[in-house]
Motif scaffolding. Structure first.
Motif, PDB file in Angstrom:
ATOM      1  N   GLU A   1       0.941  -1.329   0.075  1.00 33.90           N
ATOM      2  CA  GLU A   1       0.190  -0.127  -0.066  1.00 33.90           C
ATOM      3  C   GLU A   1       0.879   1.131   0.131  1.00 33.90           C
ATOM      4  N   THR A   2       2.091   1.046  -0.166  1.00 38.64           N
ATOM      5  CA  THR A   2       2.773   2.333  -0.334  1.00 38.64           C
ATOM      6  C   THR A   2       2.597   2.862  -1.588  1.00 38.64           C
ATOM      7  N   SER A   3       1.749   1.985  -2.604  1.00 37.79           N
ATOM      8  CA  SER A   3       1.516   2.399  -3.825  1.00 37.79           C
ATOM      9  C   SER A   3       0.754   3.524  -3.770  1.00 37.79           C
ATOM     10  N   THR A   4       0.349   3.927  -2.834  1.00 32.18           N
ATOM     11  CA  THR A   4      -0.250   5.355  -2.634  1.00 32.18           C
ATOM     12  C   THR A   4       0.359   6.320  -2.818  1.00 32.18           C
ATOM     13  N   VAL A   5       1.637   6.480  -2.285  1.00 30.37           N
ATOM     14  CA  VAL A   5       2.863   7.295  -2.789  1.00 30.37           C
ATOM     15  C   VAL A   5       3.243   7.564  -3.946  1.00 30.37           C
ATOM     16  N   PHE A   6       3.264   6.325  -4.715  1.00 31.71           N
ATOM     17  CA  PHE A   6       3.797   6.273  -6.243  1.00 31.71           C
ATOM     18  C   PHE A   6       2.343   6.735  -6.946  1.00 31.71           C
TER      19      PHE A   6
END
Length: 303
Positions: free
Chosen positions: A262-267
């Motif tokens: 869910e660090t995908s939100t940063v990307f």
């Protein structure tokens, strides 16, 4: 390749590989989400993506990897239903709300329930430090969604519907993450699960997309060529994104992989700024830093 993956299961090397795979999945999933929300109708884009990866996976499933064991067919059928519902909800949410509002809510809801699912199904337990990391990460994700809501200009009249759909979609993210992790562990060869899943999963959304495309006025229909090119690129990204997170859940803990993804939100926020021309400021940077810090705490707090 399969023997190498199987040999790394449950080892320190497997843990490190799972970490890298989860981060790779995060980057690619953000690209995938922006691709679906971008130039074309989300329903059409999803249909083009699914038919692309279904066709590409078919020869691998039929002629390269070992055939599934008999008990896998019910697992594939259940996974297929879960993913179809998830994709319908996601496409619907993208038609109702802005990418930078919908995406963080979906990805913030997903890992929280995935952690509980991993506890129920696999007996995984987070340490208090890891729960602190989850709280930090989620505060950044939902804070980002709230910030984007406050500064939203377009599609405000459908905001509540978009948020409701995003939360439900997040629940299905948790459901498919947990169930697919169970599925990839239920077969001897992990690539059997991946190849057959992509082949089976690729032939529902294209039918919906075709119906939607033919129902459009001729002057509004996107040209098939660029649409299918986007679908082909999305199919390649889906292989590596979904494949990476599924292999990570086989190599190591499901809950940790789900949170790190869910660090995908940063990307996604960075993609929104660079490619979708959405604005960013110091507050959003601070919120994205919280997401990254939460992921680091989860990783460092593991026993």
């Amino acid at each position: 390749m399969s023997d190498w993956i199987l040999a790394a299961e449950g080892t320190e090397a497997g843990h490190r590989i799972a970490l890298m795979l989860a981060i790779m999945a995060a980057v690619l999933h953000a690209v995938f989400g922006a691709l679906q929300k971008g130039r074309h109708d989300p329903w059409l884009t999803r249909g083009a993506i699914d038919i692309s990866y279904g066709v590409m996976a078919a020869p691998v499933a039929l002629f390269v990897v070992p055939w599934p064991e008999p008990h896998m067919w019910i697992i594939f059928a259940t996974a297929w239903v879960i993913h179809v519902v998830y994709k319908l909800l996601q496409a619907w949410a993208y038609t109702k709300g802005a990418f930078t509002v919908v995406y963080p809510v979906v990805r913030g809801t997903g890992p929280l329930f995935a952690v509980f699912g991993a506890w129920i199904v696999f007996g995984e337990v987070f340490t208090p430090v890891q729960w602190l990391g989850v709280a930090v990460l989620l505060s950044g994700i939902f804070g980002l969604a709230l910030y984007n809501m406050r500064h939203l200009v377009a599609a405000r009249e459908t905001l509540h519907a978009a948020l409701g759909l995003a939360v439900i979609t997040g629940l299905f993210v948790a459901l498919y993450t947990t169930y697919d992790a169970y599925g990839i562990r239920a077969t001897a060869d992990p690539f059997t699960f991946l190849a057959w899943f992509f082949m089976i999963d690729g032939f529902v959304m294209p039918l919906i997309a075709l119906r939607r495309w033919t129902g459009m006025p001729p002057d509004l229909r996107p040209a098939p060529g660029p649409l299918m090119l986007r679908g082909f690129l999305g199919g390649i990204i889906a292989f590596f994104s979904f494949g990476a997170i599924m292999l990570a859940t086989r190599l190591d803990k499901v809950g940790e992989a789900a949170v790190l993804r869910e660090t995908s939100t940063v990307f996604a926020a960075l993609i929104g700024v660079v490619f979708l021309k959405e604005t960013v400021g110091p507050r959003r940077v601070a919120l994205m830093t919280l997401i990254a810090a939460g992921a680091v705490i989860v990783e460092m707090g593991g026993t």
